[in-house]
Design a protein around this motif. Structure first.
Motif, PDB file in Angstrom:
ATOM      1  N   LEU A 174       0.823  -1.226   0.000  1.00 39.28           N
ATOM      2  CA  LEU A 174       0.000   0.000   0.000  1.00 39.28           C
ATOM      3  C   LEU A 174       0.850   1.266   0.000  1.00 39.28           C
ATOM      4  O   LEU A 174       0.404   2.329  -0.447  1.00 39.28           O
ATOM      5  CB  LEU A 174      -0.972  -0.018   1.182  1.00 39.28           C
ATOM      6  CG  LEU A 174      -2.165  -0.960   0.943  1.00 39.28           C
ATOM      7  CD1 LEU A 174      -2.883  -1.282   2.241  1.00 39.28           C
ATOM      8  CD2 LEU A 174      -3.155  -0.369  -0.056  1.00 39.28           C
ATOM      9  N   GLY A 175       2.060   1.185   0.522  1.00 39.21           N
ATOM     10  CA  GLY A 175       3.004   2.306   0.413  1.00 39.21           C
ATOM     11  C   GLY A 175       2.549   3.588   1.102  1.00 39.21           C
ATOM     12  O   GLY A 175       2.826   4.687   0.617  1.00 39.21           O
ATOM     13  N   ILE A 176       1.847   3.449   2.225  1.00 43.45           N
ATOM     14  CA  ILE A 176       1.397   4.640   2.975  1.00 43.45           C
ATOM     15  C   ILE A 176       2.365   4.843   4.141  1.00 43.45           C
ATOM     16  O   ILE A 176       2.526   3.953   4.985  1.00 43.45           O
ATOM     17  CB  ILE A 176      -0.054   4.448   3.487  1.00 43.45           C
ATOM     18  CG1 ILE A 176      -1.006   4.253   2.290  1.00 43.45           C
ATOM     19  CG2 ILE A 176      -0.493   5.619   4.355  1.00 43.45           C
ATOM     20  CD1 ILE A 176      -2.402   3.800   2.672  1.00 43.45           C
ATOM     21  N   GLY A 177       3.010   6.006   4.183  1.00 43.07           N
ATOM     22  CA  GLY A 177       4.033   6.273   5.207  1.00 43.07           C
ATOM     23  C   GLY A 177       3.463   6.266   6.618  1.00 43.07           C
ATOM     24  O   GLY A 177       2.291   6.584   6.830  1.00 43.07           O
ATOM     25  N   ILE A 178       4.312   5.923   7.561  1.00 41.08           N
ATOM     26  CA  ILE A 178       3.861   5.777   8.962  1.00 41.08           C
ATOM     27  C   ILE A 178       3.318   7.093   9.535  1.00 41.08           C
ATOM     28  O   ILE A 178       2.460   7.083  10.410  1.00 41.08           O
ATOM     29  CB  ILE A 178       5.015   5.201   9.838  1.00 41.08           C
ATOM     30  CG1 ILE A 178       4.487   4.683  11.185  1.00 41.08           C
ATOM     31  CG2 ILE A 178       6.144   6.205  10.040  1.00 41.08           C
ATOM     32  CD1 ILE A 178       3.730   3.396  11.120  1.00 41.08           C
ATOM     33  N   ARG A 179       3.785   8.236   9.003  1.00 40.79           N
ATOM     34  CA  ARG A 179       3.276   9.533   9.483  1.00 40.79           C
ATOM     35  C   ARG A 179       1.818   9.748   9.082  1.00 40.79           C
ATOM     36  O   ARG A 179       1.147  10.642   9.574  1.00 40.79           O
ATOM     37  CB  ARG A 179       4.134  10.687   8.947  1.00 40.79           C
ATOM     38  CG  ARG A 179       5.496  10.803   9.634  1.00 40.79           C
ATOM     39  CD  ARG A 179       6.274  12.029   9.207  1.00 40.79           C
ATOM     40  NE  ARG A 179       6.434  12.089   7.752  1.00 40.79           N
ATOM     41  CZ  ARG A 179       5.902  13.030   6.983  1.00 40.79           C
ATOM     42  NH1 ARG A 179       5.171  13.985   7.500  1.00 40.79           N
ATOM     43  NH2 ARG A 179       6.098  13.016   5.679  1.00 40.79           N
ATOM     44  N   HIS A 180       1.352   8.915   8.164  1.00 44.22           N
ATOM     45  CA  HIS A 180      -0.038   9.034   7.715  1.00 44.22           C
ATOM     46  C   HIS A 180      -0.930   7.951   8.344  1.00 44.22           C
ATOM     47  O   HIS A 180      -2.021   7.681   7.857  1.00 44.22           O
ATOM     48  CB  HIS A 180      -0.104   8.955   6.191  1.00 44.22           C
ATOM     49  CG  HIS A 180       0.702  10.033   5.529  1.00 44.22           C
ATOM     50  ND1 HIS A 180       0.270  11.327   5.448  1.00 44.22           N
ATOM     51  CD2 HIS A 180       1.937  10.010   4.984  1.00 44.22           C
ATOM     52  CE1 HIS A 180       1.190  12.061   4.859  1.00 44.22           C
ATOM     53  NE2 HIS A 180       2.218  11.283   4.570  1.00 44.22           N
TER      54      HIS A 180
END
Ligand code: SF4
Length: 339
Positions: A174-180
């Motif tokens: 999914l490639g969603i950064g941890i800050r998101h």
């Protein structure tokens, strides 16, 4: 998911990359659309791997079309819900459930009232996200943010929550950064310490909802008796010192329960000089719950007291209120096992 099939079939790495790209990024709707694989390999995959662990029941659209609440059923017959919130700034945030029901039973929460069925697997968590990814990708959009704020307490299903975060973060998936990613918890202190000590660094939201132990015990008895407010605030101190990061404190304003000036003053003392943001949420009435919402005037008065005392505050606009998709409103229409 795919791992076992890949191992058994001795798939080369590039085939797995092709799968991940089409499954997570292009958000295909069935294995028949996995066109980078041969038909024979696709047929083998279909025989051995379920495309989704969830059965889609229904999408409910809010009147402005920005919020979609989706009902799913697990393979063993439990109902769960997840919500997509599409913001003007381009964020597409998915609020996922990590349980069907919840054992914590907070008195203001529709999920708590429905009781507890079971924890969800990491695949069941990911399949909620993929459902919305399939709605967004044809519109040249994608899921950008994940909030673990749906049904259930993430710290009581920590193994599956961690595995799902790994897939959310994986740049090939999914490639969603941890800050998101935001984890919302009522405050299971030992599990929280273990989770952050392992190196996970999502944003943290703590469901506080009361400025003192007595009131917290009244409205959130299970967690408040197990991990009293003092213990929770000690954890907050450790978190602030260790990570130098702000914690969001969720505070649902309930009419004549926790919305009076003395509560605002006490809350400002509790959070004074902390790295804290208070997120004020107007209580969303639900037929299952006995509480009422505070008036706009009471909300403004509460926020003003906090601001005057130097506490940063936001008021959350509850999206999807008209479809029962707002904070504290998630509950299954049929909460039992319908097998
Ligand atoms: S607020 Fe969270 S922990 Fe409390 S009952 Fe609802 S889902 Fe469970």
């Amino acid at each position: 998911m795919l791992e076992q099939f890949a191992k058994q079939s001795n798939l080369p790495e590039y085939k797995i990359d092709q799968f991940n790209n089409q499954y997570y990024k292009q958000a295909i709707s069935s294995f028949d659309e996995l066109t980078t694989w041969s038909k024979d390999l696709r047929e083998l995959l279909k025989q051995q791997v379920d495309f989704s662990s969830l059965t889609h029941i229904k999408d409910h659209y809010s009147s402005d079309g920005k919020t979609i609440k989706t009902e799913f059923k697990t393979k063993d017959g439990f109902n769960i819900e997840a919500v997509l919130m599409q913001y003007k700034d381009g964020r597409n945030s998915v609020c996922v459930s990590c349980m069907s029901g919840c054992p914590v039973g907070c008195s203001f929460c529709a999920t708590g009232i429905m009781g507890f069925n079971r924890n969800l697997s990491y695949k069941e968590i990911i399949d909620q996200i993929l459902h919305f990814q399939r709605i967004l990708v044809p519109k040249n959009q994608r899921v950008t943010n994940i909030v673990y704020m749906g049904m259930g307490e993430p710290m009581l299903n920590i193994e599956n929550v961690e595995k799902s975060i790994d897939i959310v973060n994986d740049k090939d998936k999914l490639g969603i950064g941890i800050r998101h990613v935001t984890i919302s918890t009522v405050g299971y202190v030992p599990q929280l310490r273990g989770f952050f000590n392992k190196g996970y660094t999502p944003r943290l939201a703590i469901s506080l909802h009361a400025p003192n132990q007595k009131l917290r015990t009244k409205i959130m008895p299970t967690i408040s008796n197990l991990h009293p407010l003092e213990q929770l605030m000690n954890f907050s101190t450790w978190y602030e010192k260790t990570f130098n990061k702000r914690i969001t404190y969720e505070y649902i304003l309930i009419k004549e329960v926790n919305d009076q000036p003395e509560h605002a003053i006490e809350l400002s003392k509790l959070l004074f000089k902390r790295l804290a943001l208070v997120n004020i949420i107007k209580f969303n009435p639900s037929k299952e719950l006995k509480y009422k919402a505070s008036s706009n005037k009471t909300v403004e008065r509460f926020v003003k007291i906090l601001n005057n005392r130097g506490i940063k505050t936001t008021i959350r606009y509850s999206m999807g209120k008209d479809i029962g998709g707002a904070c504290g409103q998630l509950h299954s229409i049929n909460s039992g096992n319908t097998k």
